[in-house]
Design an enzyme around this catalytic site. Structure first.
Site, PDB file in Angstrom:
ATOM      1  CB  SER A 272     -38.958 -25.358 -83.001  1.00 19.41           C
ATOM      2  OG  SER A 272     -38.811 -26.709 -83.409  1.00 19.41           O
ATOM      3  CG  ASP A 273     -32.180 -24.882 -83.545  1.00 18.23           C
ATOM      4  OD1 ASP A 273     -32.053 -25.922 -84.220  1.00 18.23           O
ATOM      5  OD2 ASP A 273     -31.223 -24.125 -83.299  1.00 18.23           O
ATOM      6  CD1 TRP A 274     -33.881 -31.708 -85.574  1.00 18.98           C
ATOM      7  CD2 TRP A 274     -34.400 -29.651 -86.264  1.00 18.98           C
ATOM      8  NE1 TRP A 274     -34.428 -31.809 -86.839  1.00 18.98           N
ATOM      9  CE2 TRP A 274     -34.759 -30.564 -87.282  1.00 18.98           C
ATOM     10  CE3 TRP A 274     -34.654 -28.294 -86.470  1.00 18.98           C
ATOM     11  CZ2 TRP A 274     -35.330 -30.173 -88.487  1.00 18.98           C
ATOM     12  CZ3 TRP A 274     -35.233 -27.885 -87.672  1.00 18.98           C
ATOM     13  CH2 TRP A 274     -35.563 -28.819 -88.655  1.00 18.98           C
ATOM     14  N   GLY A 276     -35.851 -27.153 -79.517  1.00 21.37           N
ATOM     15  CA  GLY A 276     -35.930 -25.817 -78.939  1.00 21.37           C
ATOM     16  C   GLY A 276     -37.265 -25.482 -78.308  1.00 21.37           C
TER      17      GLY A 276
END
Length: 745
Positions: A272-274, A276
């Site tokens: 995941s993006d941080w 996200g």
């Protein structure tokens, strides 16, 4: 102080433990530990490790334990995973669960040029060198997941994060990303290709839902990711913040399960993006493997077990214990993360890497030199002839401002950064006098996440005084070099914000106009990762696209400006005259609100300009040289081909100038009649060729039906329709030199 000390101790302890476990596997338990035997196939090792893990260990394995790490299994000798930004250099250490600096004195890296510059080399060998060098630095710092490269498509010149990407064309991005991945991963460090997918703006990036037709999705926005998976074999991919089909892309059924895994066969880890991740059930079932974040779902100051509140942590565990969900999906996630561990931290044959070396500095300089683009050179103002030049006036804040700090997650703590002014002075030495005037005041700050440039850019003089000083210096000089453009401040080239206009900030347009009046030998060096408006383009004889070039910026720029290096970079995106010459803005669909509709469809960049017969300021693929090249007539090895055939085009290219140079020969394909609308032409091949004066070489391109195909969204398949085509070969999308007709039977 005590909190900072404890945080620092955590980092040191964690890295020491990771090293010990990765080397010895000393904590392994139980008979016949297949997972520790690196002579066994990875699949067997994964299954063996999986069956030894407890439920709690599995849950812990798939979410963060700190800002940039996730747990291993100490009991089994499986090390932690340590991620790092980013695509342009290895970021400094931060505290365990804060963005503040850890205060290390040995984490100052080599800053490589931004990816816009790498792509502008149009040189796959440079991409491999970049990846290899960056991977060595990541490995030395014991990082096993590199959060990059970024390959989102340049849809609008206002996207604040374009400088981190590889331009507007999916074919170019596809060809440049693969060697980068291979270079990094040969060091036992996984690339985490980002941001999958449709992350083409920063405005409302956590909440905007992208509406795009399947043709544009498959033809424009997905090809580089597909190449990263199927040709580059990237070991991980990062989801993007935005939504698609109403689902966040970090847990998106259509993107992650249907396309990434089922259609493309991706075996790696989806990270995941941080911050996200937004829903536990969607994260379980829709393809996410490893959750990272910042201040997400309970991660707040003062909460000691905040990471256990992540969506794939205690909430997941509770659903399993209550019987609401099974463990099938959990085991799949753990399998994929284990596989990544065996490819990286559990690989006993990983090289040791190296950090901030002279070799890496030379690589950064070489890439920067090859990526610099000569946009205009009327009257051959460049290269500067030092034997005839007594005084050089350097003007502009960007001649002195450090650019390695700032811009978002790609901000770096570089071992050093050579400014353009410093680079010119170093190169010119006593051959000419170099004088400097600031000219304008832009961003006087120099701090990002606690990394400070140490520069004092405070300025008490008025704009009028600065302008007057610059004009006076320009009058005295033989040559004026203006360093302007953008910087990495908010609402310029920076993560989290989009630009507010196409124009240059800080009243640079007026300054350039006035300088052009007093000195005819004026060079404008545009430092940016984006296109900018140039209302003074007819008054300024020489224009250079200088990008964000990293540690060796000043040395690379000086070498091109004085002619030690012949420029060979080419633009990877179109410079429009005005915003409405861009498809997204012509449709009024940037940045949108809660939704953004990609109404331009497949007509992105030069495709839009070609369709509407719009003359760009500077075309995609454009870039001049200090020498000249002559193209012969293209020939084909056959007049027609079947769907199973290949066809080869050949063209002679000759250096007709007086010095050695490199030319990027570009192949575009035009479908003359199609059942669905198609671009006038599309890039389908490129080769960079080096030629001495008078030398000529034959450049060949071989294509098959994939170069002729379009995505039929009604059939959901790629189609190559029989009919007439043209192969167009030239020096840019707007400079076709020769063409050949052929037929697909």
């Amino acid at each position: 102080m005590r909190k900072a000390y404890i945080n620092a101790c955590k980092i040191v302890k964690s890295i020491m433990l990771t090293f010990m476990l990765g080397v010895s596997g000393a904590y392994a338990q139980g008979p016949a530990a297949v997972y520790l035997d690196d002579t066994k196939p990875i699949n067997e090792r994964v299954e063996d490790a999986l069956q030894r893990m407890t439920l709690k260990e599995k849950i812990a394995f798939i979410h963060a334990q700190s800002k940039f790490s996730s747990p291993g299994v100490a009991r089994l000798g499986i090390p932690e995973n340590w991620t790092t930004d980013g695509p342009h250099g290895i970021r400094p250490e931060v505290l365990w669960d804060e963005w503040s600096q850890a205060g290390w004195t040995n984490d100052s890296c080599t800053a490589f040029p931004a990816l816009t510059c790498l792509a502008a080399t149009w040189n796959k060998d440079m991409s491999l060198l970049y990846g290899k060098s960056l991977g060595e630095e990541a490995r030395y710092r014991n990082k096993n997941i590199l959060l990059g490269p970024g390959i989102n498509i340049y849809r609008s010149p206002l996207n604040g994060r374009n400088f981190e990407y590889m331009g507007e064309d999916p074919f170019l991005s596809s060809k440049m990303v693969v060697p980068y991945i291979k270079g990094v991963q040969q060091n036992g460090v996984a690339t985490c290709v980002k941001h999958f997918a449709l992350n083409n703006q920063e405005t409302n990036r956590h909440g905007v839902n992208v509406v795009v037709d399947d043709r544009a999705l498959y033809e424009i926005y997905l090809p580089a990711f597909k190449a990263a998976v199927q040709e580059g074999d990237t070991w991980s991919i990062m989801g993007s913040y935005n939504l698609y089909k109403g689902q966040h892309c970090c847990h998106n059924q259509y993107l992650l399960n249907d396309i990434l895994r089922k259609e493309w066969g991706f075996k790696g880890v989806v990270v995941s993006d941080w911050g996200g991740v937004h829903d536990t059930r969607q994260a379980i079932f829709n393809g996410l493997d490893l959750e990272f974040g910042s201040w997400t779902n309970g991660l707040t100051e003062g909460k000691s077990s905040a990471y256990d509140a992540y969506y794939l942590a205690d909430p997941y565990l509770k659903l399993i214990k209550s019987g609401e969900v099974g463990t099938k999906e959990l085991d799949e996630k753990v399998r994929r993360v284990l596989r990544l561990s065996f490819l990286t931290t559990m690989n006993r044959n990983r090289p040791t890497g190296s950090f901030a070396t002279e070799e890496h500095a030379l690589a950064a300089r070489k890439i920067a030199q090859e990526g610099i683009v000569l946009l205009k050179n009327k009257g051959n103002v460049l290269p500067i002839n030092l034997s005839k030049t007594k005084t050089i006036a350097v003007i502009g804040e960007n001649a002195i401002k450090m650019m390695t700090v700032g811009g978002g997650s790609s901000s770096l703590k570089a071992k050093y950064e050579i400014s353009p002014l410093e680079g010119i002075r170093n190169r010119v030495g006593n051959e000419a006098t170099v004088i400097y005037a600031r000219g304008y005041v832009g961003d006087t700050t120099g701090n990002y996440n606690g990394v400070a440039t140490g520069q004092n850019l405070a300025e008490k003089r008025s704009s009028a005084e600065l302008l007057a000083e610059a004009i006076e210096l320009a009058k005295k000089a033989d040559v004026v070099i203006f360093f302007g453009g953008l910087n990495k401040s908010d609402k310029q080239d920076a993560e989290g914000y989009d630009r507010e206009s196409l124009g240059l900030p800080y009243n640079q347009d007026q300054l350039l106009t006035e300088l052009a009046k007093v000195n005819k030998n004026l060079v404008m060096v545009n430092i940016s990762g984006n296109a900018v408006a140039m209302p003074w383009v007819n008054q300024v004889p020489a224009i250079v696209q200088g990008w964000f070039l990293g540690s060796e910026a000043g040395n690379a720029l000086a070498s091109v400006l004085v002619g030690d290096v012949n420029p060979s970079g080419k633009l990877t995106f179109t410079f429009p005259v005005k915003l409405t010459d861009n498809g997204a803005h012509a449709a009024g669909e940037f940045p949108g609100k809660d939704e953004v509709h990609y109404k331009e469809g497949i007509f992105v960049g030069y495709r839009w300009a070609d369709k509407h017969k719009i003359k760009p300021l500077f075309a995609f693929g454009h870039g001049l040289s200090y020498t000249t090249f002559q193209y012969g007539k293209v020939t084909a090895d056959r007049k027609s081909m079947s769907a199973s055939d290949k066809i080869t085009f050949s063209v002679n290219v000759k250096n007709t100038g007086s010095r050695e140079g490199e030319e990027v020969v570009q192949l575009y394909i035009s479908d003359l009649k199609s059942s669905l609308p198609r671009p006038v032409k599309e890039l389908k091949g490129f080769e960079k060729v080096s030629l001495k004066p008078g030398e000529q070489k034959t450049v060949t391109f071989t294509i098959d039906k994939t170069a002729l195909s379009f995505f039929d969204d009604a059939k959901h398949e790629w189609v190559a329709e029989p009919g007439d085509f043209e192969a167009l070969i030239g020096a840019s999308s707007a400079d076709v030199r020769t063409k050949a007709s052929f037929k697909l039977n």
